[in-house]
Motif scaffolding. Sequence first.
Motif, PDB file in Angstrom:
ATOM      1  N   VAL A 238       0.714  -1.371  -0.063  1.00 29.20           N
ATOM      2  CA  VAL A 238       0.282   0.009  -0.017  1.00 29.20           C
ATOM      3  C   VAL A 238       0.928   1.179  -0.063  1.00 29.20           C
ATOM      4  CG1 VAL A 238      -1.659   1.239   1.238  1.00 29.20           C
ATOM      5  CG2 VAL A 238      -1.865  -1.163   0.989  1.00 29.20           C
ATOM      6  N   ALA A 239       1.877   1.094   0.925  1.00 32.32           N
ATOM      7  CA  ALA A 239       2.898   2.507   0.935  1.00 32.32           C
ATOM      8  C   ALA A 239       3.567   2.600  -0.593  1.00 32.32           C
ATOM      9  CB  ALA A 239       4.006   2.234   1.998  1.00 32.32           C
ATOM     10  N   LEU A 240       3.884   1.468  -1.254  1.00 33.15           N
ATOM     11  CA  LEU A 240       4.390   1.545  -2.592  1.00 33.15           C
ATOM     12  C   LEU A 240       3.169   2.195  -3.694  1.00 33.15           C
ATOM     13  CD1 LEU A 240       6.604  -1.400  -2.717  1.00 33.15           C
ATOM     14  CD2 LEU A 240       7.436   0.807  -2.964  1.00 33.15           C
ATOM     15  N   TYR A 241       2.106   1.813  -3.368  1.00 33.36           N
ATOM     16  CA  TYR A 241       0.878   2.390  -4.219  1.00 33.36           C
ATOM     17  C   TYR A 241       0.965   3.888  -3.930  1.00 33.36           C
ATOM     18  CZ  TYR A 241      -0.325  -1.833  -7.004  1.00 33.36           C
ATOM     19  OH  TYR A 241      -0.461  -2.792  -7.837  1.00 33.36           O
ATOM     20  N   ASP A 242       1.161   4.214  -2.663  1.00 38.59           N
ATOM     21  CA  ASP A 242       0.805   5.768  -2.434  1.00 38.59           C
ATOM     22  C   ASP A 242       2.087   6.289  -3.053  1.00 38.59           C
ATOM     23  OD1 ASP A 242      -1.230   5.086  -0.730  1.00 38.59           O
ATOM     24  OD2 ASP A 242      -0.097   5.008   1.019  1.00 38.59           O
ATOM     25  N   GLN A 243       3.133   5.879  -3.280  1.00 36.06           N
ATOM     26  CA  GLN A 243       4.278   6.660  -4.047  1.00 36.06           C
ATOM     27  C   GLN A 243       3.703   6.555  -5.529  1.00 36.06           C
ATOM     28  OE1 GLN A 243       8.474   5.478  -3.666  1.00 36.06           O
ATOM     29  NE2 GLN A 243       7.959   4.598  -1.690  1.00 36.06           N
ATOM     30  N   MET A 244       3.307   5.548  -5.826  1.00 33.84           N
ATOM     31  CA  MET A 244       2.853   5.273  -7.209  1.00 33.84           C
ATOM     32  C   MET A 244       1.755   6.519  -7.790  1.00 33.84           C
ATOM     33  SD  MET A 244       3.430   3.607 -10.034  1.00 33.84           S
ATOM     34  CE  MET A 244       2.667   3.059 -11.592  1.00 33.84           C
ATOM     35  N   ILE A 245       0.805   6.684  -6.879  1.00 35.78           N
ATOM     36  CA  ILE A 245       0.053   7.715  -7.124  1.00 35.78           C
ATOM     37  C   ILE A 245       0.425   9.176  -7.299  1.00 35.78           C
ATOM     38  CG2 ILE A 245      -2.189   8.886  -6.120  1.00 35.78           C
ATOM     39  CD1 ILE A 245      -3.047   6.099  -5.005  1.00 35.78           C
ATOM     40  N   ARG A 246       1.571   9.362  -6.582  1.00 33.65           N
ATOM     41  CA  ARG A 246       2.149  10.742  -6.988  1.00 33.65           C
ATOM     42  C   ARG A 246       2.895  10.776  -8.174  1.00 33.65           C
ATOM     43  NH1 ARG A 246       3.310  10.005  -1.299  1.00 33.65           N
ATOM     44  NH2 ARG A 246       5.370   8.957  -1.624  1.00 33.65           N
ATOM     45  N   VAL A 247       2.989   9.553  -8.928  1.00 32.84           N
ATOM     46  CA  VAL A 247       3.772   9.569 -10.171  1.00 32.84           C
ATOM     47  C   VAL A 247       2.534   9.438 -11.305  1.00 32.84           C
ATOM     48  CG1 VAL A 247       5.315   8.248 -11.854  1.00 32.84           C
ATOM     49  CG2 VAL A 247       5.566   8.812  -9.423  1.00 32.84           C
ATOM     50  N   ASP A 248       1.524   8.617 -10.857  1.00 33.22           N
ATOM     51  CA  ASP A 248       0.454   8.160 -11.861  1.00 33.22           C
ATOM     52  C   ASP A 248      -0.885   8.126 -11.132  1.00 33.22           C
ATOM     53  OD1 ASP A 248      -1.232   7.439 -13.746  1.00 33.22           O
ATOM     54  OD2 ASP A 248      -0.268   5.290 -14.249  1.00 33.22           O
ATOM     55  N   ALA A 249      -1.531   9.073 -11.101  1.00 32.69           N
ATOM     56  CA  ALA A 249      -2.789   9.042 -10.101  1.00 32.69           C
ATOM     57  C   ALA A 249      -4.269   8.611 -10.855  1.00 32.69           C
ATOM     58  CB  ALA A 249      -3.281  10.575  -9.494  1.00 32.69           C
ATOM     59  N   SER A 250      -3.963   7.607 -11.920  1.00 31.25           N
ATOM     60  CA  SER A 250      -4.794   7.277 -12.958  1.00 31.25           C
ATOM     61  C   SER A 250      -5.854   6.375 -11.934  1.00 31.25           C
ATOM     62  CB  SER A 250      -4.354   6.388 -14.102  1.00 31.25           C
ATOM     63  OG  SER A 250      -3.567   5.278 -13.599  1.00 31.25           O
ATOM     64  N   PRO A 251      -7.168   6.093 -12.580  1.00 27.91           N
ATOM     65  CA  PRO A 251      -8.101   5.152 -11.741  1.00 27.91           C
ATOM     66  C   PRO A 251      -7.622   3.695 -11.838  1.00 27.91           C
ATOM     67  CG  PRO A 251      -9.102   6.632 -13.283  1.00 27.91           C
ATOM     68  CD  PRO A 251      -7.577   6.876 -13.547  1.00 27.91           C
ATOM     69  N   ILE A 252      -6.926   3.062 -12.616  1.00 27.85           N
ATOM     70  CA  ILE A 252      -6.385   1.855 -12.853  1.00 27.85           C
ATOM     71  C   ILE A 252      -5.232   1.898 -11.623  1.00 27.85           C
ATOM     72  CG2 ILE A 252      -5.198   0.203 -14.043  1.00 27.85           C
ATOM     73  CD1 ILE A 252      -6.713   1.309 -16.605  1.00 27.85           C
ATOM     74  N   VAL A 253      -4.382   2.670 -11.448  1.00 25.86           N
ATOM     75  CA  VAL A 253      -3.526   2.612 -10.228  1.00 25.86           C
ATOM     76  C   VAL A 253      -4.304   2.562  -8.923  1.00 25.86           C
ATOM     77  CG1 VAL A 253      -1.615   3.791  -8.894  1.00 25.86           C
ATOM     78  CG2 VAL A 253      -1.566   3.589 -11.405  1.00 25.86           C
ATOM     79  N   ARG A 254      -5.464   3.623  -8.776  1.00 27.34           N
ATOM     80  CA  ARG A 254      -6.097   3.433  -7.675  1.00 27.34           C
ATOM     81  C   ARG A 254      -6.846   2.054  -7.549  1.00 27.34           C
ATOM     82  NH1 ARG A 254      -6.320   8.463  -5.292  1.00 27.34           N
ATOM     83  NH2 ARG A 254      -5.391  10.206  -6.536  1.00 27.34           N
ATOM     84  N   LEU A 255      -7.352   1.739  -8.507  1.00 27.75           N
ATOM     85  CA  LEU A 255      -7.850   0.164  -8.144  1.00 27.75           C
ATOM     86  C   LEU A 255      -6.775  -0.955  -7.803  1.00 27.75           C
ATOM     87  CD1 LEU A 255     -10.541  -1.730  -9.086  1.00 27.75           C
ATOM     88  CD2 LEU A 255      -9.253  -1.988 -11.417  1.00 27.75           C
ATOM     89  N   ASN A 256      -5.560  -0.886  -8.373  1.00 25.22           N
ATOM     90  CA  ASN A 256      -4.584  -1.771  -7.840  1.00 25.22           C
ATOM     91  C   ASN A 256      -4.575  -1.485  -6.322  1.00 25.22           C
ATOM     92  OD1 ASN A 256      -4.383  -3.088 -10.072  1.00 25.22           O
ATOM     93  ND2 ASN A 256      -2.932  -1.735 -11.209  1.00 25.22           N
ATOM     94  N   ARG A 257      -4.331  -0.223  -5.962  1.00 25.78           N
ATOM     95  CA  ARG A 257      -4.306   0.138  -4.859  1.00 25.78           C
ATOM     96  C   ARG A 257      -5.151  -0.460  -3.681  1.00 25.78           C
ATOM     97  NH1 ARG A 257      -5.763   3.717  -0.492  1.00 25.78           N
ATOM     98  NH2 ARG A 257      -3.905   4.399   0.619  1.00 25.78           N
ATOM     99  N   ALA A 258      -6.672  -0.498  -4.147  1.00 24.52           N
ATOM    100  CA  ALA A 258      -7.574  -0.703  -3.400  1.00 24.52           C
ATOM    101  C   ALA A 258      -7.464  -2.234  -3.124  1.00 24.52           C
ATOM    102  CB  ALA A 258      -8.862  -0.288  -4.083  1.00 24.52           C
ATOM    103  N   ILE A 259      -7.125  -2.950  -3.932  1.00 33.31           N
ATOM    104  CA  ILE A 259      -6.846  -4.278  -3.840  1.00 33.31           C
ATOM    105  C   ILE A 259      -6.089  -4.621  -2.715  1.00 33.31           C
ATOM    106  CG2 ILE A 259      -6.086  -6.454  -4.965  1.00 33.31           C
ATOM    107  CD1 ILE A 259      -6.905  -5.302  -7.849  1.00 33.31           C
ATOM    108  N   ALA A 260      -4.916  -4.002  -2.706  1.00 36.59           N
ATOM    109  CA  ALA A 260      -3.939  -4.131  -1.577  1.00 36.59           C
ATOM    110  C   ALA A 260      -4.626  -3.798  -0.154  1.00 36.59           C
ATOM    111  CB  ALA A 260      -2.551  -3.318  -1.786  1.00 36.59           C
ATOM    112  N   VAL A 261      -5.453  -2.658  -0.076  1.00 31.59           N
ATOM    113  CA  VAL A 261      -6.125  -1.982   1.044  1.00 31.59           C
ATOM    114  C   VAL A 261      -7.109  -3.075   1.410  1.00 31.59           C
ATOM    115  CG1 VAL A 261      -7.973  -0.239   1.644  1.00 31.59           C
ATOM    116  CG2 VAL A 261      -5.893   0.314   0.308  1.00 31.59           C
TER     117      VAL A 261
END
Length: 412
Positions: free
Chosen positions: A318-341
């Motif tokens: 989840v922490a890595l996806y938080d970093q990823m969102i700062r680079v790419d805040a697309s809905p697909i990235v947020r979807l993948n983060r939600a799977i980890a959440v």
Amino acid sequence: MTDIDEAITRAHQGEWARVVASLAKRFGDLDIAEEAAAEAFTVAVERWPLDGVPPNPGAWLTTTANRRAIDRIRRESKRDDKQKEAVAMHDDTPHEPLGAIEDDRLRLLFTCCHPALAPEARIALTLRMVGGLTVPEIANAFLVQETTMGQRITRAKTKIKAAHIPYRVPEAADLPERVSGVLAVLFLVFNEGYLSSGDHENPVRGDLTLEAIRLTRLVRALLPDDGEVAGLLALMLLIEARRTARISATGELVRLDEQDRGSWDLALIAEGHALVRERLEVVANGGPRPGRYQILAAINAVHTSVRDARDTDWSQIVALYDQMIRVDASPIVRLNRAIAVAELDGPEVALAEIDRLGLDGYHAFHATRADLLRRLGRSGESRAAYDKAIELAENAAEVALLTRRRDQLGRS
């Protein structure tokens, strides 16, 4: 589907790219290279079942394609100079593989990714010429009509010819501005192999994943200090290491948490982990912040660092996806983060996050919703979400997995 598309579909993707690259180098014309290669593959489809596969299929295809190209040039009376040049260069003897910087497909890759072309055209043309994907497959990846994509590719080839864009690996000073487009294309080629779209006999196409890795290694040889090149190579290796475990004996996609980790390729995992550690050390020593591919590689390194899925460090992911969102805040990235959440905070929290994403046309969105709703005991809603995911999914192995999971639901 055109005759050219049909010929490519029925031929080995890696051989297609090699033959096209060889012809593009020799004749300097992508139209001639593509059409002559397709004609050679068509002849192979007709003759090999009768005559048998030749001892060296690649050399046979290249020789046949060269002859077809020269025949075409001879028929065009206005191209006398090019005819003489082509005949002078023609040689039926198969050439030995060249070194990394002289690799024909790498030259073709950089030609297709020239900055004079629009970004969408670069990617589409490279998927066609280097990746060997058909126009319908590329159109599907871009979510546009097949005719629109065909026109886009044709315009890109015309511009390369009109602008006299050279067929070569650019000079060192030109590489940085070209490499991001090259990496984007290589990742798309790899993803098409990782989970192929359309109606294919093999849901996972190892020829594409291995060719993408090979070309990425060559790019890394050109730019050994580029963090995103290293990150993409690490990402590909860590995903490729799991390929044999991803499809069951019955042809069904196997989820990461259910894979036989004992069948993973430990050598590829070790190489991928080493690249991730190398980039982490650079960042720790004041280097540039990691980009998209480096973060995705780090996420996959976490997944592949444990022998039991239950030991996965979801808080780190989840922490890595938080970093990823700062680079790419697309809905697909947020979807993948939600799977980890969902693994960290529970399915209800994750469901609330993904329901705000607006990804109704994306099959993975519905598949994720279906799984979260199943875990919450909302079987009727889960079944409806599975139905929508199955409707949108194109990969046969993925459809098989979604269908089984839907059918396992109790009746609401």
